[in-house]
Write a protein that holds these residues in place. Structure first.
Motif, short mmCIF file in Angstrom:
data_model
loop_
_atom_site.label_atom_id
_atom_site.label_comp_id
_atom_site.label_asym_id
_atom_site.label_seq_id
_atom_site.Cartn_x
_atom_site.Cartn_y
_atom_site.Cartn_z
N VAL A 130 0.96 -1.32 -0.04
CA VAL A 130 0.11 -0.01 0.00
C VAL A 130 0.99 1.26 -0.11
CG1 VAL A 130 -1.81 -1.18 1.23
CG2 VAL A 130 -0.23 0.09 2.55
N ASP A 131 0.48 2.40 -0.56
CA ASP A 131 1.14 3.57 -0.51
C ASP A 131 0.84 4.30 1.04
OD1 ASP A 131 -1.46 4.92 -0.54
OD2 ASP A 131 -1.26 5.24 -2.55
N LYS A 132 1.08 5.65 1.21
CA LYS A 132 1.03 6.05 2.20
C LYS A 132 -0.25 6.58 2.66
CE LYS A 132 4.23 9.36 3.50
NZ LYS A 132 5.13 10.45 3.43
N ASP A 133 -1.28 6.40 1.86
CA ASP A 133 -2.77 6.59 2.00
C ASP A 133 -3.15 5.33 2.16
OD1 ASP A 133 -2.51 9.52 1.73
OD2 ASP A 133 -2.57 9.43 -0.51
N GLY A 134 -2.51 4.34 2.22
CA GLY A 134 -3.28 2.97 2.58
C GLY A 134 -3.88 2.34 1.36
N LEU A 143 4.13 2.88 8.62
CA LEU A 143 4.64 3.92 7.82
C LEU A 143 5.43 4.98 8.90
CD1 LEU A 143 0.95 4.64 6.22
CD2 LEU A 143 3.30 4.18 4.85
N ASN A 144 5.47 4.50 10.26
CA ASN A 144 6.37 5.63 10.90
C ASN A 144 7.65 4.69 11.33
OD1 ASN A 144 5.12 8.32 11.57
ND2 ASN A 144 3.43 6.77 12.11
N GLY A 145 7.85 3.75 10.48
CA GLY A 145 9.22 2.91 10.61
C GLY A 145 8.96 1.72 11.65
N MET A 146 8.04 1.62 12.35
CA MET A 146 7.61 0.22 13.22
C MET A 146 6.99 -0.77 12.63
SD MET A 146 6.50 2.65 16.58
CE MET A 146 5.28 3.47 15.79
N VAL A 156 7.51 5.52 1.73
CA VAL A 156 6.59 5.64 0.69
C VAL A 156 5.36 4.78 0.89
CG1 VAL A 156 8.35 6.48 -0.88
CG2 VAL A 156 7.93 4.17 -0.98
N GLY A 157 5.40 3.46 1.83
CA GLY A 157 4.19 2.83 1.95
C GLY A 157 4.69 1.63 2.84
N VAL A 158 3.92 0.56 2.65
CA VAL A 158 4.26 -0.72 3.57
C VAL A 158 4.05 -1.97 2.51
CG1 VAL A 158 3.35 -2.13 5.39
CG2 VAL A 158 3.07 0.51 5.57
N VAL A 159 4.69 -2.86 2.78
CA VAL A 159 4.68 -4.17 2.00
C VAL A 159 4.44 -5.18 3.05
CG1 VAL A 159 5.77 -6.15 0.70
CG2 VAL A 159 6.42 -3.62 0.36
N GLY A 160 3.17 -6.03 2.67
CA GLY A 160 2.72 -7.12 3.43
C GLY A 160 2.98 -8.34 3.13
N VAL A 161 3.65 -9.32 3.83
CA VAL A 161 3.76 -10.63 3.47
C VAL A 161 2.95 -11.57 4.15
CG1 VAL A 161 5.35 -12.40 3.08
CG2 VAL A 161 6.18 -10.06 2.48
#
Length: 278
Positions: free
Chosen positions: A181-185, A231-234, A268-273
């Motif tokens: 997802v991007d920064k807006d989900g 998105l905040n690095g956690m 810039v976003g999140v990757v989910g596995v």
């Protein structure tokens, strides 16, 4: 007019002529000095620089151009840069001719990518800028070309593109669901396994909000918190939640959420596995 007056007039005439010749000589010396300075500047430049006349025949060729191409000045002088197979492959000559016509009409060409054949038949990728060369009266008398050797950069870019294609194939064909997802989900990654598991195709999910559209009501808040943290690095691992497929079948998913960054390190976003643990 008396003889004395004639002598005075002749003396004044010769004085004016002398002054005129002195002025012309000074201007000539200044032009010669500027030409010598320009020639020295071209030779000491750390980038290939050369020039041609209106026909495209080479009349200047600096040391870097000679070093890069393997052709010394004597070998190239008088050869046509734009149409000679000596330098350029036949399939690029038509495009180069357009560059030449543009420059001679006063329209510069910037960042024209050109494969150049060196003396040892090695192809170097050049990025060239071509602009009109003008004489002292402002008339176009040829073309100045400033080049940049981008062979290594292009090779690196091609390698990165290959790695990106391989990574894309790896993601698409992985036997575990992967999404992003991007920064807006909003969904911007959705691999084949994610589509197979959820029954939602890539076309159906791309650009849609993951939490709002695809997460069950009782888990929306917790999944959104997980994404916000990423998105905040956690980053998070082994987060378990239920997911309903397109045909309303419940599957249990174990999710790892990883922060996604651009080449500058910006988030810039999140990757989910995910893992289907139903």
């Amino acid at each position: 007019m008396t003889a004395s007056e004639q002598r005075e007039q002749d003396a004044l005439f010769y004085l004016l002529v002398g002054q005129a010749f002195t002025h012309i000589h000074a201007q000539t010396l200044e032009l010669q000095r500027k030409a010598a300075d320009l020639s020295e500047l071209m030779d000491k430049a750390n980038t290939p620089i050369f020039s041609t006349d209106n026909e495209g025949l080479i009349c200047e060729w600096n040391k870097v151009a000679a070093s890069l191409t393997g052709f010394d000045r004597e070998e190239v002088m008088g050869k046509n840069f734009f149409t000679s197979e000596f330098f350029v492959q036949t399939e690029y000559q038509e495009a180069l001719t357009r560059v030449k016509k543009s420059a001679l009409s006063g329209e510069s060409t910037a960042n024209f990518e050109l494969p150049f054949q060196t003396k040892i038949q090695e192809t170097r990728q050049l990025l060239i800028n071509a602009t009109a060369r003008r004489d002292a009266t402002g008339n176009v008398c040829g073309i100045f070309v400033v080049a940049q050797d981008i062979t290594e950069k292009k090779r690196d870019a091609d390698e990165l593109e290959k790695v990106a294609r391989d990574l894309r194939a790896l993601i698409d064909k992985a036997n575990t669901p992967i999404w992003g997802v991007d920064k807006d989900g909003n969904v911007n990654e959705w691999n084949d396994k994610a589509a197979s598991l959820t029954k939602f195709s890539q076309e159906e999910v791309m650009g849609r909000n993951l939490v709002d559209v695809f997460i069950t009501e009782e888990y929306k808040e917790s999944v959104k918190t997980l994404l916000d943290n990423a998105l905040n690095g956690m980053e998070a691992s082994n987060f378990e939640f239920p997911l309903y497929t397109k045909d309303k079948i419940r599957v249990e998913v174990l999710l790892n959420a990883t922060t996604r960054r651009d080449k500058f390190g910006n988030i810039v976003g999140v990757v989910g596995v995910g893992q289907d643990i139903t």
